[in-house]
Motif scaffolding. Sequence first.
Motif, PDB file in Angstrom:
ATOM      1  N   LEU A  79       0.812  -1.220   0.000  1.00 59.34           N
ATOM      2  CA  LEU A  79       0.000   0.000   0.000  1.00 59.34           C
ATOM      3  C   LEU A  79       0.843   1.266   0.000  1.00 59.34           C
ATOM      4  CD1 LEU A  79      -2.823  -0.985   2.544  1.00 59.34           C
ATOM      5  CD2 LEU A  79      -2.763  -1.263   0.049  1.00 59.34           C
ATOM      6  N   GLY A  80       2.101   1.158  -0.399  1.00 56.35           N
ATOM      7  CA  GLY A  80       2.948   2.346  -0.483  1.00 56.35           C
ATOM      8  C   GLY A  80       2.447   3.296  -1.559  1.00 56.35           C
ATOM      9  N   ILE A  81       2.517   4.584  -1.275  1.00 55.23           N
ATOM     10  CA  ILE A  81       2.148   5.613  -2.252  1.00 55.23           C
ATOM     11  C   ILE A  81       3.382   5.908  -3.100  1.00 55.23           C
ATOM     12  CG2 ILE A  81       1.250   7.929  -2.602  1.00 55.23           C
ATOM     13  CD1 ILE A  81      -0.736   5.996  -1.319  1.00 55.23           C
ATOM     14  N   GLU A  91       4.694  -2.934  -7.833  1.00 57.74           N
ATOM     15  CA  GLU A  91       4.001  -3.622  -6.746  1.00 57.74           C
ATOM     16  C   GLU A  91       2.908  -2.778  -6.116  1.00 57.74           C
ATOM     17  OE1 GLU A  91       6.675  -5.352  -3.809  1.00 57.74           O
ATOM     18  OE2 GLU A  91       8.326  -5.027  -5.210  1.00 57.74           O
ATOM     19  N   SER A  92       2.873  -1.490  -6.467  1.00 57.58           N
ATOM     20  CA  SER A  92       1.955  -0.556  -5.814  1.00 57.58           C
ATOM     21  C   SER A  92       0.692  -0.361  -6.634  1.00 57.58           C
ATOM     22  CB  SER A  92       2.643   0.797  -5.621  1.00 57.58           C
ATOM     23  OG  SER A  92       2.680   1.511  -6.849  1.00 57.58           O
ATOM     24  N   TYR A  93      -0.270   0.344  -6.037  1.00 59.82           N
ATOM     25  CA  TYR A  93      -1.475   0.736  -6.755  1.00 59.82           C
ATOM     26  C   TYR A  93      -1.380   2.179  -7.235  1.00 59.82           C
ATOM     27  CZ  TYR A  93      -3.531  -3.489  -4.703  1.00 59.82           C
ATOM     28  OH  TYR A  93      -3.800  -4.789  -4.331  1.00 59.82           O
ATOM     29  N   GLY A  94      -0.167   2.739  -7.246  1.00 60.20           N
ATOM     30  CA  GLY A  94       0.018   4.061  -7.826  1.00 60.20           C
ATOM     31  C   GLY A  94       0.267   5.161  -6.829  1.00 60.20           C
ATOM     32  N   GLU A  95       0.036   6.381  -7.285  1.00 59.11           N
ATOM     33  CA  GLU A  95       0.439   7.571  -6.531  1.00 59.11           C
ATOM     34  C   GLU A  95      -0.699   8.271  -5.801  1.00 59.11           C
ATOM     35  OE1 GLU A  95      -0.820   9.141 -10.582  1.00 59.11           O
ATOM     36  OE2 GLU A  95       0.017   7.315  -9.701  1.00 59.11           O
ATOM     37  N   ASP A  96      -1.927   7.811  -5.989  1.00 59.80           N
ATOM     38  CA  ASP A  96      -3.075   8.497  -5.398  1.00 59.80           C
ATOM     39  C   ASP A  96      -3.558   7.781  -4.139  1.00 59.80           C
ATOM     40  OD1 ASP A  96      -5.351  10.519  -5.699  1.00 59.80           O
ATOM     41  OD2 ASP A  96      -6.412   8.609  -5.507  1.00 59.80           O
ATOM     42  N   PRO A  97      -3.550   8.448  -2.987  1.00 61.49           N
ATOM     43  CA  PRO A  97      -3.954   7.792  -1.734  1.00 61.49           C
ATOM     44  C   PRO A  97      -5.362   7.211  -1.766  1.00 61.49           C
ATOM     45  CG  PRO A  97      -2.841   9.862  -1.260  1.00 61.49           C
ATOM     46  CD  PRO A  97      -3.066   9.828  -2.737  1.00 61.49           C
ATOM     47  N   TYR A  98      -6.272   7.897  -2.455  1.00 69.03           N
ATOM     48  CA  TYR A  98      -7.653   7.399  -2.491  1.00 69.03           C
ATOM     49  C   TYR A  98      -7.745   6.095  -3.290  1.00 69.03           C
ATOM     50  CZ  TYR A  98     -12.662   7.058  -3.222  1.00 69.03           C
ATOM     51  OH  TYR A  98     -13.951   6.604  -3.265  1.00 69.03           O
TER      52      TYR A  98
END
Length: 574
Positions: A134-136, A147-154
């Motif tokens: 869950l890293g931003i 490995e991340s879902y991207g740059e947006d916290p929402y």
Amino acid sequence: MREKKLFQRFLILGVFLGISLSGIHYGSSQELLPYKNPELSLEDRVNDLLVRLTTKEKAHQLASFFPNANVRLGIPHMQAGEALHGICLPRATSFPQAIALASTWDPGLIEKMATITAKEARALGVHHVYSPMLGIARDPRWGRIEESYGEDPYLVSRMGVAFIKSLQGTGEQRFDEDHIIATAKHFIADGEPIAGLNGSAYDVSERTLHEIHLPPFKAAVEEAHVGSIMPAHHSLNGIPCHANKHIMIDILRDTYGFDGLVVSDNNDIFNLMNFMRVAKTWAEAARLSLEVGIDTELAWERSWNTGRAYGAPLVTGVKNGTILAALLDNAVKNVLRAKFRLGLFDNGEEIPEWQDYELSGDKGKTDYKVVTYSDSIRGRDLGGDYFNTLDRLTNPRENAEEIINDPAHNKMALEVARKAIILLKNENNMLPLNKAELNRIAVIGPNADEELLGGYSTPKPRYFVSVLDGIRNHVGDKVEVLYAEGVSLEDFDRENIDEALSIAQKSDVAVVVIGGNEITCKENEDRDDLGLVGQQQALVEAVYATGTPVVVFLLHGRPLSIGWIKEHIPAIID
């Protein structure tokens, strides 16, 4: 006299049988011990079992990805694994990498995917996974963006909650026989390291911490009720995350109310002494981590006596009083709670001796079936040995093959993959190509005929269709398909651009497949240049110069600088 001796013999025999029968009776009475009674509360069972453990037995409970069963007391082994986009075991279903999952913008779809991943994991003997990440992602040079879902916290929060809920199950299905414990990682702020270098220090304001980096973890705890948390490798504001009271106690436990299991990242307790230099001994490193609530230690390939802070150093520290016994007990309780919640005590499964380190030593680490890489490139990803060992301690169910071969799982993988594809540019509606209007297609590029799944993937996929194979399958024998690699992503001296130009000039359209692979984008593969690796840019420009219409297909896991391609190529697929 003879009758008296006969009586004495029967008496002795009776006593012997009495002892033997009492032993049998004692064995069956073990089943009635409070911690084995599913009718009792979780806390009653945990507290009853805790007092029956020796100090060394307690320490063995704190070993993640290491034998942690206890045959003497009937404590089952809890097996960990990786599951960023499918469980990392041979022939398990592989879904698109996490960054591509985020590109679907479809939490409902992610729920369906994670449900399949959890079911396959349990069938293959895995109970706890180190996922999701869950890293931003705030620095494009960082190698773990895939490995991340991207740059947006929402967006990260929504995807993370969907993924966790479905891995773990909800309601009566929570942690049942088809679900697992998820781990939200890495706590916290690993996506913005200094200079983009994985694990490097990071200084952050409280505002940025709470507005950017913490929201996905807050949602994971408060909405998804995640069962596990993994701290980050780095130091935050000068304090290692694995010894950071502010984030691990004040925020995670006290503010968010997290009551689950905390597992260290690989070797990071050991590194409090070896790398961070905040501890003088392994025992002190163990104490610092226990004080901030790190319950279990992941120390891949490190032995019990010589490489694990929560191994012999912890036992010695408790016995000589340098580590409070209460710290050890608190961690053991969290581990036992996790095992009870998963139903491992009550499923009737036999505990193999090789899952108990006290009985079998390194047997569980050595007696496993080696996964070969003769027809797979998964060995690129963190080294083949890592993925050769992910199934060492698993105890798969008899119907595991039936579960992982479920056609519905393949169908879902295809659906997710289709929704993850992004059409970046389609000038003059060049796409889709009409095969009725084509006589010959040139398929060019280092990723055109490669098996690419991304990092932390199954070491042995059930099948894989490359871009080249997909085009050939689609057009059949009605359209001629020519292929040239052009350039290499790994050997920059290997190139055959002239061959690529030759087939491009003969064709009605050229599909150029470029980007990266598990070597150019992975953990600890950080970059100072966002351009295409090697001679890929030169390849694209040369093919474009032939005058043949060009489609660029990007297969990659990190942001790439493609300014020239954006301006000149009419169709771009990501």
